[in-house]
Design a protein around this motif. Structure first.
Motif, mmCIF file in Angstrom:
data_model
loop_
_atom_site.group_PDB
_atom_site.id
_atom_site.type_symbol
_atom_site.label_atom_id
_atom_site.label_comp_id
_atom_site.label_asym_id
_atom_site.label_seq_id
_atom_site.Cartn_x
_atom_site.Cartn_y
_atom_site.Cartn_z
ATOM 1 N N ALA A 37 1.111 -1.056 -0.067
ATOM 2 C CA ALA A 37 -0.101 0.030 0.106
ATOM 3 C C ALA A 37 0.886 1.097 -0.357
ATOM 4 N N LYS A 38 0.097 2.273 -0.722
ATOM 5 C CA LYS A 38 0.752 3.964 -0.540
ATOM 6 C C LYS A 38 0.094 4.168 0.657
ATOM 7 N N MET A 39 0.710 4.911 1.454
ATOM 8 C CA MET A 39 0.437 5.211 2.493
ATOM 9 C C MET A 39 0.131 6.908 2.276
ATOM 10 N N GLU A 40 -0.491 7.824 2.943
ATOM 11 C CA GLU A 40 -0.591 9.076 3.289
ATOM 12 C C GLU A 40 -0.778 9.578 4.110
ATOM 13 N N TRP A 41 -0.441 10.549 4.977
ATOM 14 C CA TRP A 41 -0.941 11.029 6.018
ATOM 15 C C TRP A 41 -2.163 12.901 5.788
ATOM 16 N N LYS A 42 -3.003 12.708 6.394
ATOM 17 C CA LYS A 42 -4.216 13.225 5.815
ATOM 18 C C LYS A 42 -4.351 14.788 7.044
ATOM 19 N N GLY A 43 -3.545 14.617 8.398
ATOM 20 C CA GLY A 43 -4.255 15.451 9.322
ATOM 21 C C GLY A 43 -4.608 15.023 10.703
ATOM 22 N N ARG A 52 -9.797 12.813 29.409
ATOM 23 C CA ARG A 52 -8.937 12.883 29.021
ATOM 24 C C ARG A 52 -8.680 13.012 27.372
ATOM 25 N N MET A 53 -6.852 13.032 27.073
ATOM 26 C CA MET A 53 -6.802 13.370 26.170
ATOM 27 C C MET A 53 -7.065 12.372 24.724
ATOM 28 N N THR A 54 -8.021 12.497 23.306
ATOM 29 C CA THR A 54 -7.530 11.591 22.653
ATOM 30 C C THR A 54 -7.288 12.676 21.386
ATOM 31 N N ALA A 55 -6.074 11.570 21.011
ATOM 32 C CA ALA A 55 -5.945 12.447 19.820
ATOM 33 C C ALA A 55 -6.154 11.688 18.916
ATOM 34 N N THR A 56 -6.523 11.992 16.973
ATOM 35 C CA THR A 56 -7.478 11.620 16.182
ATOM 36 C C THR A 56 -6.134 11.510 15.057
ATOM 37 N N SER A 57 -6.088 10.893 14.297
ATOM 38 C CA SER A 57 -5.292 10.982 12.893
ATOM 39 C C SER A 57 -6.112 9.921 11.389
ATOM 40 N N LYS A 58 -6.165 11.455 10.505
ATOM 41 C CA LYS A 58 -6.174 10.710 9.060
ATOM 42 C C LYS A 58 -5.836 9.718 8.603
ATOM 43 N N VAL A 59 -5.567 9.293 8.081
ATOM 44 C CA VAL A 59 -4.625 8.430 7.009
ATOM 45 C C VAL A 59 -5.732 8.000 5.930
ATOM 46 N N CYS A 60 -4.736 8.165 4.831
ATOM 47 C CA CYS A 60 -5.278 7.268 3.763
ATOM 48 C C CYS A 60 -4.284 6.296 3.021
ATOM 49 N N PHE A 61 -4.795 4.962 3.128
ATOM 50 C CA PHE A 61 -3.971 3.934 2.236
ATOM 51 C C PHE A 61 -4.576 3.591 0.737
ATOM 52 N N VAL A 87 -14.154 4.804 5.015
ATOM 53 C CA VAL A 87 -14.254 5.390 3.845
ATOM 54 C C VAL A 87 -13.490 4.524 2.682
ATOM 55 N N ILE A 88 -14.479 3.826 1.750
ATOM 56 C CA ILE A 88 -13.272 3.326 0.531
ATOM 57 C C ILE A 88 -14.162 3.303 -0.635
ATOM 58 N N ASN A 89 -13.389 4.361 -1.306
ATOM 59 C CA ASN A 89 -13.142 5.315 -2.951
ATOM 60 C C ASN A 89 -12.312 4.187 -3.525
ATOM 61 N N GLU A 90 -12.988 3.565 -4.959
ATOM 62 C CA GLU A 90 -12.446 3.302 -6.043
ATOM 63 C C GLU A 90 -11.599 4.527 -6.731
ATOM 64 N N ILE A 91 -11.019 3.932 -7.267
ATOM 65 C CA ILE A 91 -9.527 5.304 -7.778
ATOM 66 C C ILE A 91 -9.857 4.433 -9.387
ATOM 67 N N GLU A 92 -10.751 5.023 -10.815
ATOM 68 C CA GLU A 92 -10.851 4.533 -12.111
ATOM 69 C C GLU A 92 -9.541 4.592 -12.801
ATOM 70 N N GLY A 93 -9.638 4.018 -14.160
ATOM 71 C CA GLY A 93 -8.602 4.122 -14.720
ATOM 72 C C GLY A 93 -7.847 2.497 -15.335
ATOM 73 N N ARG A 94 -7.458 2.276 -15.757
ATOM 74 C CA ARG A 94 -6.725 1.239 -16.968
ATOM 75 C C ARG A 94 -5.686 0.817 -15.235
ATOM 76 N N LEU A 98 -7.823 0.815 -4.589
ATOM 77 C CA LEU A 98 -8.828 1.440 -3.380
ATOM 78 C C LEU A 98 -8.340 2.542 -3.023
ATOM 79 N N GLU A 99 -8.767 2.972 -2.247
ATOM 80 C CA GLU A 99 -8.436 4.628 -1.307
ATOM 81 C C GLU A 99 -9.046 3.837 0.184
ATOM 82 N N LEU A 100 -8.399 3.325 0.747
ATOM 83 C CA LEU A 100 -9.002 3.811 1.828
ATOM 84 C C LEU A 100 -8.961 4.470 2.684
ATOM 85 N N GLU A 101 -9.866 5.534 3.505
ATOM 86 C CA GLU A 101 -9.904 6.191 4.195
ATOM 87 C C GLU A 101 -9.521 5.689 6.146
#
Length: 106
Positions: A37-43, A52-61, A87-94, A98-101
């Motif tokens: 997979a490719k991983m991207e941090w989204k904030g 209690r302090m809770t941190a939530t990170s968004k990552v796309c695979f 969320v699961i997004n399909e990236i179309e094309g040849r 899949l983008e997994l948020e």
């Protein structure tokens, strides 16, 4: 996206339910598939929950669309951390991907 960008090895897990000797249902997780997979941090965000302090990170695979049935019920294991699929997004094309948020809580 180039195939060479898939440089992280992730495990996709699926929930399983079994019964113990008393008939009680026990939930657990089993390995569904291991993929590159490719991983991207989204904030992320930080807030106080139940004093209690809770941190939530968004990552796309991003993974190749290998005719596998991934749903929001699955989760991702990467670097000993569990990521919840939102969320699961399909990236179309040849070269279909899949983008997994996902989110992770610390």
């Amino acid at each position: 996206m180039r195939i060479g960008e898939l440089d992280r090895r992730i495990v996709i897990e699926s929930p399983t339910v079994t019964q113990n000797t008393y008939g009680e249902q026990i939930s657990s997780w089993s390995t569904y598939r291991t993929v590159w997979a490719k991983m991207e941090w989204k904030g992320g965000s930080e807030k106080e929950e139940t004093e209690r302090m809770t941190a939530t990170s968004k990552v796309c695979f991003y993974i190749r669309n290998l005719d596998i049935s991934i749903t929001e019920q699955n989760r991702i294991l990467y670097d000993s951390k569990y990521y919840v699929i939102n969320v699961i997004n399909e990236i179309e094309g040849r070269e279909a991907f899949l983008e997994l948020e996902t989110t992770i809580r610390d």
